[in-house]
Design an enzyme around this catalytic site. Structure first.
Site, PDB file in Angstrom:
ATOM      1  N   HIS A 121       0.846  -1.382  -0.030  1.00 13.16           N
ATOM      2  CA  HIS A 121       0.065   0.021  -0.175  1.00 13.16           C
ATOM      3  C   HIS A 121       1.143   1.186  -0.054  1.00 13.16           C
ATOM      4  O   HIS A 121       1.916   1.100   0.551  1.00 13.16           O
ATOM      5  CB  HIS A 121      -0.863  -0.174   1.141  1.00 13.16           C
ATOM      6  CG  HIS A 121      -1.942   1.028   1.251  1.00 13.16           C
ATOM      7  ND1 HIS A 121      -1.716   2.158   1.712  1.00 13.16           N
ATOM      8  CD2 HIS A 121      -3.358   0.831   1.069  1.00 13.16           C
ATOM      9  CE1 HIS A 121      -2.925   2.979   1.649  1.00 13.16           C
ATOM     10  NE2 HIS A 121      -3.649   2.155   1.119  1.00 13.16           N
ATOM     11  N   ASP A 198       2.812  -4.596   8.168  1.00 14.19           N
ATOM     12  CA  ASP A 198       1.402  -3.822   7.951  1.00 14.19           C
ATOM     13  C   ASP A 198       0.440  -4.785   8.102  1.00 14.19           C
ATOM     14  O   ASP A 198       0.306  -5.724   7.097  1.00 14.19           O
ATOM     15  CB  ASP A 198       1.458  -3.181   6.610  1.00 14.19           C
ATOM     16  CG  ASP A 198       0.245  -2.350   6.140  1.00 14.19           C
ATOM     17  OD1 ASP A 198      -0.813  -2.590   7.073  1.00 14.19           O
ATOM     18  OD2 ASP A 198      -0.056  -2.031   5.046  1.00 14.19           O
TER      19      ASP A 198
END
Length: 398
Positions: A121, A198
């Site tokens: 991301h 993440d």
């Protein structure tokens, strides 16, 4: 324990009617919906004991501080961490930027290497890209393999004594595939590198245990864990905290302030300057307690994967292209060579179906595949087989 149909009733938003159709929400990867228990916890704070934390000695303030710290303890227990290893942030993005500012900016030097994957991301790509430019670091991007996970051969080959940080997604927000974090961490630690995970997409769909993973840092956002927006957590392993320096200064984080010098509180408080997101933290604590009380990840994961396979198979039969061979995890991402993703999303909205269209903050990966935009379906335990069937029936008419 409630079954999935009963749990769905805990989410008031599903009473909504959109364009004369019952709401079908296939965008939980962007932000999940909240159960009434979270709304009630936040409303109770605002209506009966709103005050600041760690300030007043009156009963309201003491109750607020207690509720705030109880939320930290609940979250720590949820991921098998110590309370002092949990820093409240505004979300996963904030947590990653915080690691870049409080640790990497001090510990990494010119020529050191940061490793990421090609499906990160933007939040786990741009901070490292910018830090690499500022400090003349090496940013190595590892491809994914044919199964949609990190190419481990390329990863093992890239690791060296120059590698200081591996910043890796647990579950991809466009593929739904999950990396073997334990193996990634073990290999990184062999060369002395730290690992940031993440967990924004994994935290609501599988058990996340930071001790089992062995990671040094882990971030997630509350709003993807059936909690409120504006709150997230950074897990920071206790033995690494001595290598970190605060980068926000002000109230709450200071132990002693003087005109000549000042001293900071211990972690996590030295990293939480100013008035924190109190209501949001209490809401996230309530969301975690809701999940722990009601969710069996083995059951919900199987349910979500079955919905993803059903949707992926149906879309392929209709001639749409998938970014992944079949539905993976809780996500299906697809596109059509003639119909723009935004037009598909608008069409679905006319039938009350909420999906995400765009590059999903993974623009370089889309460009590498020469795909401008895709449509993403993302499921949670509150979605149903009948919703997916209705979606496929509507797609047949497109």
């Amino acid at each position: 324990m409630k079954n999935l149909a009963q749990l769905r009733l805990d989410f008031p938003i599903f009473d909504q009617i959109i364009n004369k159709y019952p709401l079908i929400y296939f965008d939980s990867a962007a932000t999940a919906q909240v159960p009434l228990a979270v709304v009630d916890a936040m409303s109770s704070f605002y209506m009966t004991y709103k005050s600041n934390v760690d300030r007043g000695l009156y009963s309201f303030a003491e109750k607020t501080t207690s509720a705030y710290e109880q939320a930290r303890q609940s979250i720590a227990q949820f991921i098998n961490a110590l309370p002092e290893e949990i820093v409240f942030t505004s979300g996963a993005t904030d947590g990653i930027n915080m690691v870049a500012a409080i640790w990497a900016a001090y510990q990494l030097e010119e020529g050191d290497e940061i490793i990421i994957s090609q499906v990160e991301h933007h939040s786990n790509f741009l901070p490292w890209q910018q830090l690499a430019l500022q400090k003349k670091l090496i940013l190595t991007i590892i491809p994914i393999d044919e199964t949609g996970v990190l190419d481990m051969r390329a990863y093992f080959a890239a690791l060296s004594s120059k590698t200081k940080l591996v910043a890796i997604v647990h579950t991809s927000n466009i593929l739904g595939t999950s990396n073997d974090i334990g193996l990634i961490v073990a290999a990184a630690h062999q060369v002395g590198a730290k690992v940031l995970v993440d967990a924004a997409q994994s935290i609501a769909h599988q058990k996340v245990d930071v001790v089992e993973l062995g990671c040094d840092f882990l971030v997630f956002s509350g709003h993807k864990l059936f909690g409120p927006t504006g709150i997230g957590c950074l897990f920071m392993k206790k033995n690494i905290q001595k290598d970190c320096q605060p980068y926000r200064f002000g109230g709450s984080m200071v132990y002693s302030a003087g005109y000549d010098e000042s001293y900071w509180k211990n972690a996590p408080y030295c990293f939480e300057a100013g008035t924190p997101p109190i209501a949001q933290a209490i809401g996230l604590g309530a969301a975690v307690e809701y999940v722990q009380k009601n969710i069996d990840f083995d059951i919900t994961k199987e349910h979500e994967e079955s919905l993803a396979v059903m949707a992926a198979t149906g879309l392929q039969e209709l001639g749409f292209h998938l970014l992944q061979p079949t539905g993976s995890g809780h996500i299906v991402t697809f596109y059509d060579e003639e119909i723009h993703a935004h037009d598909i999303a608008a069409y679905l909205n006319s039938y009350g179906i909420a999906v995400r269209a765009g590059n999903h903050c993974v623009q370089p990966f889309h460009e590498k595949r020469n795909i401008e935009s895709t449509v993403r379906l993302s499921f949670a335990f509150y979605n149903t087989v009948s919703e997916v069937q209705f979606f496929l029936d509507i797609m047949k008419l497109l």
